[in-house]
Design a protein around this motif. Structure first.
Motif, PDB file in Angstrom:
ATOM      1  N   UNK A 262       0.828  -1.202   0.000  1.00 18.69           N
ATOM      2  CA  UNK A 262       0.000   0.000   0.000  1.00 18.69           C
ATOM      3  C   UNK A 262       0.864   1.253   0.000  1.00 18.69           C
ATOM      4  N   UNK A 263       1.875   1.292   0.863  1.00 17.03           N
ATOM      5  CA  UNK A 263       2.703   2.501   0.961  1.00 17.03           C
ATOM      6  C   UNK A 263       3.579   2.673  -0.270  1.00 17.03           C
ATOM      7  N   UNK A 264       4.175   1.575  -0.759  1.00 13.35           N
ATOM      8  CA  UNK A 264       5.091   1.699  -1.896  1.00 13.35           C
ATOM      9  C   UNK A 264       4.369   2.032  -3.208  1.00 13.35           C
ATOM     10  N   UNK A 265       3.073   1.726  -3.291  1.00 12.77           N
ATOM     11  CA  UNK A 265       2.306   2.036  -4.510  1.00 12.77           C
ATOM     12  C   UNK A 265       1.216   3.055  -4.225  1.00 12.77           C
ATOM     13  N   UNK A 266       1.413   3.879  -3.213  1.00 12.64           N
ATOM     14  CA  UNK A 266       0.364   4.780  -2.746  1.00 12.64           C
ATOM     15  C   UNK A 266      -0.073   5.773  -3.824  1.00 12.64           C
ATOM     16  N   UNK A 267       0.811   6.079  -4.783  1.00 10.79           N
ATOM     17  CA  UNK A 267       0.464   7.050  -5.820  1.00 10.79           C
ATOM     18  C   UNK A 267      -0.651   6.555  -6.734  1.00 10.79           C
ATOM     19  N   UNK A 268      -0.817   5.228  -6.826  1.00  8.11           N
ATOM     20  CA  UNK A 268      -1.760   4.696  -7.806  1.00  8.11           C
ATOM     21  C   UNK A 268      -2.831   3.772  -7.236  1.00  8.11           C
ATOM     22  N   UNK A 269      -2.774   3.421  -5.943  1.00  7.67           N
ATOM     23  CA  UNK A 269      -3.703   2.393  -5.461  1.00  7.67           C
ATOM     24  C   UNK A 269      -4.959   2.954  -4.781  1.00  7.67           C
ATOM     25  N   UNK A 270      -5.089   4.273  -4.698  1.00  6.71           N
ATOM     26  CA  UNK A 270      -6.315   4.863  -4.161  1.00  6.71           C
ATOM     27  C   UNK A 270      -6.603   4.499  -2.724  1.00  6.71           C
ATOM     28  N   UNK A 271      -5.574   4.567  -1.870  1.00  8.56           N
ATOM     29  CA  UNK A 271      -5.720   4.081  -0.494  1.00  8.56           C
ATOM     30  C   UNK A 271      -5.375   5.152   0.539  1.00  8.56           C
ATOM     31  N   UNK A 272      -5.668   4.798   1.769  1.00 12.25           N
ATOM     32  CA  UNK A 272      -5.378   5.609   2.950  1.00 12.25           C
ATOM     33  C   UNK A 272      -4.770   4.674   3.983  1.00 12.25           C
ATOM     34  N   UNK A 273      -3.729   5.135   4.669  1.00 10.53           N
ATOM     35  CA  UNK A 273      -3.097   4.300   5.701  1.00 10.53           C
ATOM     36  C   UNK A 273      -2.685   5.173   6.873  1.00 10.53           C
ATOM     37  N   UNK A 274      -2.765   4.606   8.069  1.00 13.87           N
ATOM     38  CA  UNK A 274      -2.246   5.289   9.250  1.00 13.87           C
ATOM     39  C   UNK A 274      -1.358   4.320  10.013  1.00 13.87           C
TER      40      UNK A 274
END
Length: 290
Positions: free
Chosen positions: A88-100
C-alpha cells in the motif's frame, strides 16, 4: 543507533518557529489554529523510511483501506484495498488508499522525533493544562483524492503536513448538534471515532488547506474530515493528553453510567479538571462495578 536514527540526529532544525509557537499559545487548548513547521525534509518521513517502519509494526498499530469514501461511513462498511501494508505505501500514488501508522513512538527513532517536537511546546502546554500525558505520534499516508470521513479524536493534536496537500475541514468543539452527549459517552466507552454526517453541518465548517510546511492545532474532539489533494500526502500527527482531556473523558463516562440507570447526568464544564467531586464519583462507581 540505526542508520535512519543517525540521519535524524543530523537533522537538527527545530520543528516550530517562534511565530508558530506564539500562534499555538494563543489558540491552545480550545481553538484550532493554522501553524507552520520545519520537518518537511526530515529523513524519517520519506515514503521509503515509512514503508520500512510499517513492515516492522504489529498488526494492531496499522490501519489501511480504500480512500474513496463518503464523508459518513460506518466502520464495518469501510472497504479493504486488497494489498499488504508495505505494498500500500510503496504504490500509494496509484492504489487509491489511505493508511495510518499508529503509535510510531514505539520505534526509538520516531520517539526521539516526537519528544523533540513536543519539547518545544511543553512550556506553553504546562501553563495552561498541566503536564503533557500519554505522548503519541501517528503518520498518515494517503493517495490522491482520498477522504478521511467525519470524525473526532480524543487527544490534543498538531497535524504537520510533510508531502502533498490536503484540506482539513474543522467544526466547532462541544456543539451538541454535531456530537450529541450520548455519542461522547459511547466514544469514551470505546466507541468508534466516526460521526454521523448531515449536509447541514457544512454551514459551521472552517476549511484549512495544508501544504508542505503547514500544520494545524486541533482541539480535543473537534469534529473534522479530511480531503486529500491531487498528489500523495504524508502527514505527521503529534498528540498528547492532559488532565483536562482525561477529566472530560471521565465525566462523559460517568454520564454513561448515570444515563444507563435513569439518573440525571452531570454538566461537563469548560474546565472539567476542576469537577473533582463528579470525577471521584465516577472512580468510585467504576471501582465498585456499579
Amino acid at each position: 543507533m540505526t542508520a535512519l536514527g543517525a540521519l535524524s540526529a543530523a537533522h537538527d532544525s527545530r520543528a516550530f518557529s517562534d511565530s508558530a509557537r506564539v500562534a499555538f499559545g494563543a489558540a491552545y487548548p480550545d481553538r484550532p489554529a493554522k501553524l507552520t513547521h520545519d520537518l518537511v525534509d526530515h529523513p524519517l518521513l520519506t515514503l521509503d523510511a515509512l514503508a520500512t517502519l510499517a513492515e516492522k509494526m504489529p498488526a494492531d498499530a496499522v490501519e489501511y483501506n480504500l480512500g474513496a469514501l463518503p464523508l459518513g461511513v460506518r466502520p464495518e462498511d469501510t472497504p479493504s484495498n486488497g494489498l499488504t501494508l508495505g505494498e500500500t505505501i510503496r504504490t500509494i500514488e496509484s492504489n487509491g488508499s489511505w493508511a495510518v501508522l499508529k503509535n510510531v513512538e514505539r520505534d526509538p527513532d520516531y520517539a526521539a522525533l516526537l519528544d523533540a517536537a513536543l519539547a518545544e511546546l511543553e512550556p506553553i502546554v504546562a501553563r495552561k493544562t498541566g503536564p503533557m500525558l500519554h505522548r503519541e505520534a501517528f503518520i498518515f499516508i494517503t493517495s490522491p483524492g482520498s477522504v478521511t470521513p467525519f470524525h473526532m479524536d480524543p487527544e490534543h493534536n498538531i497535524l504537520l503536513q510533510i508531502r502533498g496537500e490536503k484540506t482539513m475541514t474543522v467544526f466547532p468543539v462541544a456543539d451538541p448538534a454535531l456530537v450529541p452527549p450520548e455519542k461522547s459517552e459511547q466514544f469514551h466507552g470505546g466507541g468508534h471515532r466516526n460521526l454521523i454526517w448531515d449536509d447541514a453541518f457544512m454551514a459551521k465548517a472552517s476549511h484549512n488547506l495544508l501544504q508542505p510546511g503547514d500544520a494545524i492545532h486541533m482541539p480535543v474532539k473537534a469534529p473534522h474530515f479530511v480531503k486529500n489533494g491531487p498528489a500523495v500526502s504524508v502527514s505527521l500527527s503529534i498528540t498528547w493528553r492532559s488532565e483536562r482531556s482525561v477529566a472530560e473523558g471521565e465525566l462523559h463516562s460517568l454520564n454513561a453510567l448515570l444515563r444507563k440507570r435513569g439518573l440525571p447526568v452531570v454538566k461537563v464544564g469548560e474546565k472539567p479538571e476542576s469537577q473533582s467531586v463528579q470525577r471521584l464519583l465516577y472512580r468510585i462507581m467504576r471501582k465498585l462495578g456499579v
